[in-house]
Design a protein around this motif. Sequence first.
Motif, PDB file in Angstrom:
ATOM      1  N   CYS A  55       3.020  -3.990  -4.470  1.00 46.49           N
ATOM      2  CA  CYS A  55       2.553  -2.932  -5.364  1.00 46.49           C
ATOM      3  C   CYS A  55       2.923  -1.611  -4.678  1.00 46.49           C
ATOM      4  O   CYS A  55       3.138  -1.572  -3.465  1.00 46.49           O
ATOM      5  N   CYS A  57       1.030   0.568  -3.819  1.00 46.75           N
ATOM      6  CA  CYS A  57      -0.002   0.918  -2.832  1.00 46.75           C
ATOM      7  C   CYS A  57       0.309   0.276  -1.481  1.00 46.75           C
ATOM      8  O   CYS A  57      -0.484   0.377  -0.545  1.00 46.75           O
ATOM      9  N   CYS A  64      -3.864  -6.427  -3.601  1.00 48.26           N
ATOM     10  CA  CYS A  64      -4.197  -5.137  -4.237  1.00 48.26           C
ATOM     11  C   CYS A  64      -5.458  -5.344  -5.072  1.00 48.26           C
ATOM     12  O   CYS A  64      -5.471  -6.152  -5.998  1.00 48.26           O
ATOM     13  N   TRP A  67      -5.010  -4.681  -9.022  1.00 49.86           N
ATOM     14  CA  TRP A  67      -4.305  -5.704  -9.800  1.00 49.86           C
ATOM     15  C   TRP A  67      -5.030  -7.059  -9.760  1.00 49.86           C
ATOM     16  O   TRP A  67      -4.992  -7.808 -10.729  1.00 49.86           O
ATOM     17  N   PRO A 247       0.569   5.374  -7.722  1.00 48.15           N
ATOM     18  CA  PRO A 247      -0.399   4.625  -6.910  1.00 48.15           C
ATOM     19  C   PRO A 247      -0.313   3.097  -6.988  1.00 48.15           C
ATOM     20  O   PRO A 247      -0.397   2.428  -5.969  1.00 48.15           O
ATOM     21  N   HIS A 248      -0.140   2.532  -8.179  1.00 49.75           N
ATOM     22  CA  HIS A 248      -0.208   1.049  -8.294  1.00 49.75           C
ATOM     23  C   HIS A 248       0.797   0.521  -9.291  1.00 49.75           C
ATOM     24  O   HIS A 248       0.429  -0.078 -10.301  1.00 49.75           O
TER      25      HIS A 248
HETATM   26 ZN    ZN Z   1      -1.863  -1.661  -5.726  1.00 53.42          ZN
END
Ligand code: ZN
Length: 292
Positions: A55, A57, A64, A67, A247-248
Amino acid sequence: MTKIKINKSVSVIYISGDGYSGSTLLDILLGSQKNVFSSGELNNISREGLLKEFCSCDKQLSDCELWSDIFEKWLVKSRITVDEYRVLKLRYERNKATPRLLFNCVFPSKKFIDYCNSTKFLFETISEVTNCNTIIDSSKIPQRILVLKRIVSLRNIHLTRNLVGVLNSAKKSKSKNIKKGYETNIRPRRTSKTILDSDVKNLLVELFTIGVNSKKIAYDEFITNSKILLPFNKDLGDYKDKIFFTPHMIAGNALRLKKNIEIFKKPETNSNLSNKQLMLAKLIGIIFPFWK
Ligand SMILES: [Zn+2]
């Protein structure tokens, strides 16, 4: 049999078109505003091995928290497994599935209804977990437009790029490196296949966006002029001196894993193309100018 019911409170900006057109970058730019979530190529949600991928992040998807939460809630709600969802996705969202998809748009089968509903639950769950009412999906697949318009409030961006740029990108090669965002070995693609694919995808997007809120945006336009994106992101000022990150975001181009994304117009070098390939791409761009 339950029906497909649209959820107008979930808004999706879908980026459609050919690959190699800067869709990950566009996804990131549009996601840099309040209440909007950049999800990346969401069609890959059921891809085998996805949980081991990274991801933006910097954590593997399985680690994560955001997710993991989405996966858990989505699968409870949709009551099908990821494997079942993957099979359904392949039934409707690829070029050779187009006749079946069109038939199902008129006479929806139970499988098609299940697929549409499960995809709607996915968007609803993302919206709930991220607290964002607009989700950007940069899957690009033309067929997906016909699914999305049935389940959410849809705005489509038909992303185009000049064929020279597309072909130059398609000729790059990269070795598999999951940590860096290359999920498979990337080999240079054949010239004829790249050109044919590009035109077929653009043509299908044109057809499938009839009656859909859609805007055509060229790669060369949006990387030089942020004003073009104002209808989709009113907070987006001049790109100059701005640094972006997401971010994600899952799947898509390896760019998503970078923390300092700067936008500036680099002159296209076309360094991956031979003179013959360059001439061919320019010539076809002149003959079929609609998407260049
Ligand atoms: Zn993430």
